[in-house]
Design an enzyme around this catalytic site. Structure first.
Site, PDB file in Angstrom:
ATOM      1  N   PHE A 179      -6.883   4.741   4.112  1.00 12.92           N
ATOM      2  CA  PHE A 179      -8.004   3.819   4.377  1.00 12.92           C
ATOM      3  C   PHE A 179      -7.543   2.366   4.333  1.00 12.92           C
ATOM      4  O   PHE A 179      -8.047   1.518   5.082  1.00 12.92           O
ATOM      5  CB  PHE A 179      -9.103   4.057   3.339  1.00 12.92           C
ATOM      6  CG  PHE A 179     -10.116   2.952   3.276  1.00 12.92           C
ATOM      7  CD1 PHE A 179     -10.074   2.011   2.265  1.00 12.92           C
ATOM      8  CD2 PHE A 179     -11.089   2.818   4.260  1.00 12.92           C
ATOM      9  CE1 PHE A 179     -10.993   0.981   2.217  1.00 12.92           C
ATOM     10  CE2 PHE A 179     -12.013   1.800   4.219  1.00 12.92           C
ATOM     11  CZ  PHE A 179     -11.969   0.863   3.181  1.00 12.92           C
ATOM     12  N   GLU A 180      -6.575   2.053   3.454  1.00 10.89           N
ATOM     13  CA  GLU A 180      -6.090   0.681   3.348  1.00 10.89           C
ATOM     14  C   GLU A 180      -5.408   0.246   4.646  1.00 10.89           C
ATOM     15  O   GLU A 180      -5.578  -0.887   5.104  1.00 10.89           O
ATOM     16  CB  GLU A 180      -5.135   0.572   2.170  1.00 10.89           C
ATOM     17  CG  GLU A 180      -5.797   0.878   0.843  1.00 10.89           C
ATOM     18  CD  GLU A 180      -4.806   0.914  -0.306  1.00 10.89           C
ATOM     19  OE1 GLU A 180      -5.217   1.246  -1.428  1.00 10.89           O
ATOM     20  OE2 GLU A 180      -3.615   0.598  -0.078  1.00 10.89           O
ATOM     21  N   LEU A 181      -4.630   1.143   5.265  1.00 11.85           N
ATOM     22  CA  LEU A 181      -4.008   0.834   6.552  1.00 11.85           C
ATOM     23  C   LEU A 181      -5.063   0.646   7.628  1.00 11.85           C
ATOM     24  O   LEU A 181      -4.989  -0.289   8.440  1.00 11.85           O
ATOM     25  CB  LEU A 181      -3.048   1.962   6.942  1.00 11.85           C
ATOM     26  CG  LEU A 181      -2.391   1.856   8.335  1.00 11.85           C
ATOM     27  CD1 LEU A 181      -1.635   0.550   8.476  1.00 11.85           C
ATOM     28  CD2 LEU A 181      -1.484   3.044   8.585  1.00 11.85           C
ATOM     29  N   SER A 192       0.856  -1.189   0.000  1.00 18.13           N
ATOM     30  CA  SER A 192       0.000   0.000   0.000  1.00 18.13           C
ATOM     31  C   SER A 192       0.887   1.232   0.000  1.00 18.13           C
ATOM     32  O   SER A 192       1.794   1.356   0.822  1.00 18.13           O
ATOM     33  CB  SER A 192      -0.919   0.000   1.226  1.00 18.13           C
ATOM     34  OG  SER A 192      -1.689   1.181   1.277  1.00 18.13           O
TER      35      SER A 192
END
Length: 557
Positions: free
Chosen positions: A481-483, A397
C-alpha cells in the site's frame, strides 16, 4: 482504524475503475457478433472496417479477443503476420494462431468479426490462388476453396477486388461477367491486375458462416516499341582515370519490357593510330538485370582495365546496346587524372583517428555514466535539499516481520528478517554514515499512535525520495500500500518526489496486484541487490553508486 480501512478501500476501488476503463471503448460491442468467417491457412486475408462515425472520428482501432485470453489491440509489427493499412486489416499468411474474434472501432461504432483458420491439408482439391494473364481473348477463374469438403451447398458467391488496400469495390464492366460462380474476362486489361476476394455462405450447426479466399492476379504488358536507352555514360563525354592504376568502364542500359527478352550489350575499343577496332567485352551473360519499374530492366556491363596506359588514353570506347526494335551507341574517351595520394592518405588517417576517438569517448561515457554524473555533482551541482521544506532525504518502505508463526510461514519469517535487516541496518550504515543522507524508517523515526494511512501520507509528503525494498513478501503483503500511495501522490501532485525500487530478491507478481503498481514496476528505476546482507558492502561499489545516482544532490555539511 476505520479511517485507515476507508482510505485503503478508496485506493482499491480507484485501481479497479482504472482497469475497467482500459477496455471500456469496446465493451459495448463485446456481446454482439456481426460476421463469422472461415478461411484456409496460407491465405492472405483482408478485412475492411466499413464504419462511419457520427462524431467524424477518423482513427480506426483493431482488437483481437482469443479464447481464455484478454482483449489486445492489433497493430502493425514486422515480427507478426498482421498489418493494418489505412482501414484494412491484413493477415498474411493466415495461421492457426490467428483464429479469434476481431473488433474494429471507429468513434462510437464498432464491428465484430469471428475468424476461424482451417488447415489447408484438410482440402486436397484446393484450387490455385495465383493467376498470370496475358492479352488473350478470354480467361476465367473460380474461388479456390469451392472444391473443398466444406464447399457443399454453396450459396451467394460474391466477388470483390481490393483497391490500394484502402477500400473494397465490386468490378462491373462490359468485358467482365460472373457466371456459375466464376469470373470470366472477355478481354484482359492491365487494370485487371490486383487482389480478388471471393466469399460464399455456408450454414453449419444452424449458424451462417462466410468462407473467404483471395486470388492474386498479374497481367502481362505489351512489348517495347522503342530501342534501348543508354543512361550512362553520356555520348561524347571524357572520363578521368588514374595513370598506371586499374580502372573500370561501366555502361548502364535501360531496356523496355519484352516477353522474349534477349538484350545485346557490348563494349568496343577503337584505336585511331592503327585504325583498329576490337570488341573487348560483349554478350548477355555479363549483363546484370535489376528491375527498375514494372515494365523496364536495367542492364550493367563493366569493362575492366588492369592498368591505364598511354594507348588507353588515346583510344575511343563505344558502348552498344540492341533489342528487337533497334540499337543505340554511346562513345567516350579517357583523360589523365593526377591523384594527390599523400593528401588522400592524410584525410583517411585523420578521419579514422577522429572516428576512433569518438567511439572510444562514447563507449567510456556509456560505461561510466553514473560515475561521471556523481563526479559532476560533487564539484559543480548545487545542493537540492536547501529551502525545499522537506525533513527527510528518503522514506524507506520494506516488509516487516509478522507475528504469525504457522509452519507454512516459517520460511517467510526469515525472508522478512532479511528485508528488515537490509532496510534498518545496511541502508542507514551506508547512506547516513557515509553520505550524510537522512532516512525515514517508520518504526525508528515516527512515534506510534497515529493513523497508519495518515502517517504514510505525511511522511511521503515530507520526503524527497521514496525507496522500496522489493521481495516476494513485500509484493504480496500489506506494505505494498505504501508503494501504491507514493505512486498516486507522484502522479496527482506536482511535487519533486522520485521513487527508487531496490530488488532485494526475485519475486513473482500476483494477478491481484493493482494496475498502477504493475505499470510502475516496469517504468520506475530498479536497482538489483546481489551482495551479502550480513557483511557490509563497500560504499563505493556499483550498487551504492546507482543508489546515490537516484538520490538527491546533497553536500556534506
Amino acid at each position: 482504524m476505520i479511517g485507515k480501512l476507508r482510505l485503503y478501500l478508496t485506493f482499491l476501488l480507484s485501481s479497479v475503475k482504472y482497469s475497467v476503463l482500459e477496455e471500456a471503448n469496446v465493451s459495448d460491442c463485446l456481446d454482439e457478433e456481426h460476421y463469422r468467417y472461415q478461411a484456409y491457412t496460407g491465405e492472405t486475408l483482408y478485412f475492411q472496417c466499413n464504419l462511419t462515425s457520427n462524431n467524424s472520428e477518423k482513427t480506426i482501432q483493431w482488437f483481437l479477443q482469443k479464447p481464455y485470453k484478454s482483449l489486445e489491440e492489433e497493430k502493425s509489427r514486422k515480427d507478426l503476420n498482421v498489418s493494418i493499412i489505412e482501414t484494412t486489416l491484413q493477415i498474411s499468411p493466415l495461421e492457426k494462431h490467428n483464429s479469434g474474434t476481431y473488433i474494429c472501432r471507429r468513434g462510437n461504432l464498432c464491428m465484430k468479426m469471428r475468424v476461424q483458420a482451417i488447415e489447408r491439408k484438410n482440402c486436397e482439391n484446393y484450387g490455385p490462388n495465383r493467376f498470370f494473364f496475358r492479352n488473350t481473348d478470354e480467361m476465367s477463374m473460380s474461388c479456390p476453396s469451392l472444391n473443398c469438403p466444406l464447399g457443399k451447398n454453396i450459396r451467394n458467391v460474391t466477388w470483390y477486388k481490393t483497391l490500394n488496400f484502402s477500400s473494397v469495390t465490386y468490378e462491373n464492366r462490359f468485358s467482365l461477367k460472373i457466371n456459375n460462380n466464376e469470373i470470366q474476362f472477355s478481354k484482359i486489361y492491365t487494370s485487371d491486375a490486383g487482389i480478388y476476394i471471393c466469399d460464399y455462405v455456408l450454414y453449419m450447426q444452424g449458424k451462417e458462416w462466410i468462407i473467404r479466399a483471395t486470388i492474386q492476379v498479374s497481367v502481362d504488358f505489351p512489348d517495347a516499341q522503342q530501342p534501348p536507352q543508354i543512361s550512362g555514360p553520356s555520348n561524347g563525354t571524357k572520363i578521368e582515370a588514374e595513370f598506371g592504376k586499374p580502372f573500370k568502364l561501366i555502361c548502364k542500359v535501360i531496356f523496355g519490357y519484352e516477353r522474349s527478352f534477349n538484350p545485346i550489350i557490348k563494349w568496343t575499343v577503337l584505336h585511331p593510330e592503327s585504325k583498329k577496332q576490337s570488341a573487348l567485352i560483349g554478350g548477355r551473360e555479363l549483363c546484370l538485370y535489376t528491375t527498375r519499374i514494372l515494365i523496364e530492366y536495367e542492364c550493367i556491363l563493366t569493362m575492366p582495365l588492369e592498368s591505364v596506359t598511354n594507348s588507353d588514353l588515346h583510344a575511343i570506347y563505344q558502348c552498344s546496346a540492341q533489342n528487337s526494335v533497334g540499337n543505340v551507341t554511346s562513345t567516350v574517351k579517357l583523360s589523365r587524372k593526377e591523384a594527390d595520394i599523400v593528401f588522400r592518405r592524410t584525410i583517411l588517417c585523420v578521419s579514422v583517428m577522429l572516428l576512433l576517438i569518438m567511439l572510444l569517448g562514447a563507449g567510456t561515457v556509456y560505461l561510466y555514466w553514473v560515475e561521471i554524473v556523481l563526479l559532476y555533482r560533487h564539484y559543480l551541482s548545487k545542493d537540492e535539499t536547501i529551502g525545499d521544506d522537506k525533513d527527510f532525504d528518503a522514506f524507506i518502505s520494506y516488509a516487516t516481520q509478522t507475528s504469525e508463526f504457522s509452519e507454512e510461514k516459517m520460511e517467510s519469517y526469515f525472508d522478512n528478517y532479511e528485508d528488515e535487516q537490509f532496510a534498518t541496518q545496511l541502508l542507514p550504515s551506508v547512506l547516513e554514515d557515509n553520505f550524510n543522507y537522512k532516512l525515514c524508517i517508520l518504526e525508528r523515526d515516527i512515534l506510534p499512535g497515529g493513523a497508519y494511512v495518515e502517517d504514510i501520507a505525511k511522511i511521503i509528503k515530507r520526503s524527497r525520495r521514496a525507496i522500496f525494498i522489493l521481495s516476494q513478501r513485500y509484493i504480496t503483503g500489506p506494505r505494498l500500500f505504501e508503494l501504491q500511495a507514493a505512486i498516486t501522490r507522484s502522479l496527482e501532485e506536482q511535487e519533486n518526489l522520485k521513487l527508487i525500487l531496490i530488488k532485494l530478491k526475485p519475486f513473482k507478481e500476483p494477478e491481484t496486484i493493482p494496475l498502477i503498481v504493475k505499470k510502475a514496476l516496469r517504468a520506475l528505476p530498479t536497482v538489483s541487490w546481489k551482495g551479502d546482507i550480513n557483511s557490509k558492502s563497500a560504499h563505493t561499489s556499483k550498487f551504492w553508486k546507482r543508489i546515490r545516482y537516484y538520490m538527491p544532490v546533497k553536500k556534506n555539511r
